[in-house]
Design an enzyme around this catalytic site. Structure first.
Site, PDB file in Angstrom:
ATOM      1  N   SER A   1       0.846  -1.195   0.000  1.00 23.27           N
ATOM      2  CA  SER A   1       0.000   0.000   0.000  1.00 23.27           C
ATOM      3  C   SER A   1       0.871   1.231   0.000  1.00 23.27           C
ATOM      4  O   SER A   1       1.993   1.226   0.493  1.00 23.27           O
ATOM      5  CB  SER A   1      -0.866   0.013   1.251  1.00 23.27           C
ATOM      6  N   LYS A   2       0.309   2.301  -0.579  1.00 21.01           N
ATOM      7  CA  LYS A   2       1.137   3.503  -0.719  1.00 21.01           C
ATOM      8  C   LYS A   2       1.394   4.178   0.618  1.00 21.01           C
ATOM      9  O   LYS A   2       2.267   5.014   0.725  1.00 21.01           O
ATOM     10  CB  LYS A   2       0.531   4.458  -1.743  1.00 21.01           C
ATOM     11  N   ARG A   3       0.623   3.809   1.622  1.00 24.01           N
ATOM     12  CA  ARG A   3       0.910   4.371   2.950  1.00 24.01           C
ATOM     13  C   ARG A   3       2.272   3.889   3.456  1.00 24.01           C
ATOM     14  O   ARG A   3       2.971   4.589   4.155  1.00 24.01           O
ATOM     15  CB  ARG A   3      -0.177   3.951   3.930  1.00 24.01           C
TER      16      ARG A   3
END
Ligand code: GLU
Length: 481
Positions: free
Chosen positions: A253-255
Site C-alpha cells: 500500500s502507498k501508505r
C-alpha cells in the site's frame, strides 16, 4: 478459439499506475512477446465516479516509459475494440438481455438495506453469507409492486450448484464449489455492468487466450467461467500471479511503500531498466537464481513454471541496488541525458563540459538520478560549510591551516592539474610538513566541495581546474584566520 496467444492488462483508471499493475502487465507482455502473441491494453472504466482520464494518461505513459508496448489498445478500435469499457456499455446490456431471455438471469429488486439484513441473519445463524435467491421467482404482481415503489433492479446471474475445476498456470489444479456463491449481480441498478461480467464478455470478444492477473482475482474466475458457459464462450487459460506485499507482509500500500510508477519511481530517478528488472524478479526467479535481467533476456527466459506460489515482498533496498547498477553501466553521456530533468529542476543545467566530468566523478555513488544535483552541485556553486568541517578528527586547527596554506602555495606554482601529478605534489606537501596525508586531503576536499563525503581531492581539483580550486582554498584559509 484460434491458436494465437492473446493476453491483456485491464487496468481500472481509478488511480495512478500501480507497481502491482505494472507487474501483471510485464508478465503478460513477456509471455506475449516470447510466443509471438498479442498484448492488449483494455481500460476498465465502468466505474464512472472514480475513473478519470488523467489516470488513463498516467497508466499509458508509465507503461510506455517501462518499455511495455501494446498491440491493441484504446487509441484504435481495430480489430476487436473499442478497448475502453465505457464505449462498450451497449454490448454488456445486450448480453445481460440474452441471459434474462434464456432464464439464466433475473431482475433483483432487493434494496441495499434488505441485503444487509439478510446477511446479518445469516451471520447470526453462523451461515456463510450468500444471496438467498429471494427475487428468483417473483410473481408479476410482486414485480409491479417493487416498480411502483420506485425500486431500480439489479440483474443477477443464476448460479447452479456444481464444481468448477481448472488448471491455473501458476497455482496448478483448483476447484471451486459454486453452491457457496449464491446468485451474483452482473448489472447494477444504474444499468452498468459489474466488472467481472464486463471482463468475461470482453475477454471472449477480444479473443483473449490466457487471463493472467493478480491473485486477488482468483475468486472471480469460477464466476467468469460460469458466465462463459452460460453464454457459450470458450474458456481461456487462467494464471494468477502472487501479490506483492509490504515487508511487514500486509498488502502493498502507498501508505507504507512507494507504489506509483510515475510519481514514486520515474520522477524520483529510477531507470526503466532497473524497474523492469526489479518487477520481474518479484515473484519469478529463474532456476539459477540470476538477479540481473534485461528485457531481452527476460523475453527469452520467462516462464510460468517458475512463478512463485507465495506472495512477493517489496524490497526497496534491492531496487536501489539494481538502480545503482544500471546507472553505473551507463555512459556519462547517457547519464547526463537521463539526469537532465533533475539537474534542470535544481538549476544546474549549464556548463556542459564541466557537467560531464562532474558526472563521471560521482557516477559510482549515484543510487537515484535525483541524488545527482546534490552530489555535483559543488562543481557549479561555491560550497557552503562551517569551519568545523575543515578540521579533521584528531587534528588541530593549526595543522589544518598549515596544510591548506602549503597546498595553496604549491598548487599555485603547479601548471599540471592532472590527478596523478596532483597526488604526487600533495603527498609531498604532507611529508614535508610532517602531516598525515589525510590532514592535507581532508581539508582540501572540504574546501573544494563543502561536503563530508565526495569524490577524492585529486579528482575534484582536476575537475574544477586551477583557478576555481585556488579561489576556494583561499576562502577556507580565510575562514581559519
Ligand atoms: N480491472 C481489474 C483491475 O484493475 C482487472 C480485471 C482482470 O484482470 O480481469 O484489477
Amino acid at each position: 478459439m484460434n491458436d494465437e496467444i492473446r493476453v491483456r492488462i485491464a487496468p481500472s483508471p481509478t488511480g495512478y499506475l500501480h507497481i502491482g499493475t505494472a507487474h501483471t502487465a510485464l508478465f503478460n507482455w513477456l509471455f506475449a512477446r516470447q510466443k509471438n502473441g498479442k498484448f492488449i491494453l483494455r481500460i476498465e472504466d465502468t466505474d464512472t465516479e472514480r475513473s478519470k482520464e488523467e489516470f488513463v494518461t498516467d497508466i499509458t505513459d508509465g507503461l510506455s516509459w517501462l518499455g511495455i508496448d501494446w498491440d491493441e489498445g484504446p487509441e484504435r478500435n481495430e480489430p476487436f475494440g473499442p478497448y475502453k469499457q465505457s464505449d462498450r456499455l451497449q454490448i454488456y446490456q445486450d448480453y445481460a438481455e440474452k441471459l434474462l431471455k434464456e432464464n439464466k438471469a433475473y431482475y433483483c429488486y432487493c434494496t441495499a438495506e434488505e441485503l444487509i439484513k439478510e446477511r446479518e441473519v445469516q451471520e447470526q445463524k453462523k451461515l456463510a453469507p450468500k444471496y438467498s435467491g429471494k427475487c428468483r421467482n417473483l410473481t408479476n404482481e410482486q414485480v409491479k409492486k417493487c416498480q411502483a415503489e420506485g425500486r431500480k433492479p439489479t440483474i443477477r446471474f443464476i448460479v447452479e450448484p456444481k464444481k468448477i475445476a481448472f488448471t491455473d498456470l501458476v497455482k496448478g489444479d483448483i476447484e471451486f464449489d459454486t453452491s457457496l456463491f449464491g446468485d451474483f449481480v452482473i448489472m447494477k441498478s444504474d444499468g452498468r455492468p459489474v466488472f467481472l461480467f464486463a471482463g468475461a464478455i470482453d475477454d471472449f470478444m477480444m479473443k483473449i487466450s490466457h487471463v493472467i492477473r493478480g491473485e486477488d482475482h482468483l475468486s472471480n474466475t469460477p464466476r467468469q467461467i460460469l458466465l462463459g458457459e452460460a453464454l457459450n464462450f470458450f474458456v481461456p487459460e487462467y494464471g494468477h500471479l502472487p501479490l506483492i506485499l509490504n515487508p511487514d507482509r500486509t498488502k502493498l500500500s502507498k501508505r507504507k511503500n512507494p507504489t506509483s510508477i510515475n510519481k514514486d519511481f520515474r520522477n524520483t530517478g529510477y531507470l526503466p531498466e532497473a524497474m523492469i528488472n526489479f518487477i520481474a524478479i518479484m515473484g519469478w526467479s529463474a532456476k539459477n537464481d540470476q538477479e540481473l535481467w534485461t528485457l531481452k533476456d527476460l523475453i527469452n527466459e520467462f516462464n510460468f513454471r517458475d512463478v512463485g506460489k507465495s506472495p512477493a515482498v517489496f524490497d526497496g533496498q534491492k531496487l536501489n541496488y539494481l538502480n545503482g547498477y544500471y546507472i553505473r553501466k551507463m555512459s556519462v553521456g547517457e547519464l547526463s541525458k537521463a539526469a537532465e530533468p533533475f539537474l534542470q529542476k535544481a538549476g544546474l543545467s549549464d556548463g556542459k563540459d564541466k557537467l560531464l566530468s562532474a558526472l563521471s566523478l560521482v557516477q559510482e555513488r549515484v543510487k537515484k538520478l535525483s541524488d545527482i544535483p546534490e552530489l555535483i552541485e559543488f562543481f557549479f556553486k561555491n560550497p557552503e560549510f562551517s569551519q568545523d568541517l575543515l578540521i579533521m578528527k584528531n587534528s588541530t586547527k593549526e595543522k589544518i591551516k598549515i596544510a591548506l596554506e602549503e597546498s595553496y602555495k604549491h598548487l599555485f606554482e603547479e601548471s599540471d592539474f592532472g590527478r596523478d601529478s596532483l597526488e604526487q605534489l600533495l603527498r609531498a606537501v604532507a611529508a614535508k610538513n610532517n602531516l598525515k596525508a589525510g590532514e592535507v586531503l581532508w581539508p582540501l576536499r572540504v574546501a573544494l566541495t563543502g561536503k563530508e563525503a565526495s569524490p577524492g581531492a585529486f579528482e575534484v581539483l582536476e575537475c574544477l581546474g586551477k583557478e576555481e580550486s585556488l579561489k576556494r582554498i583561499k576562502k577556507s584559509i580565510d575562514m581559519l584566520k
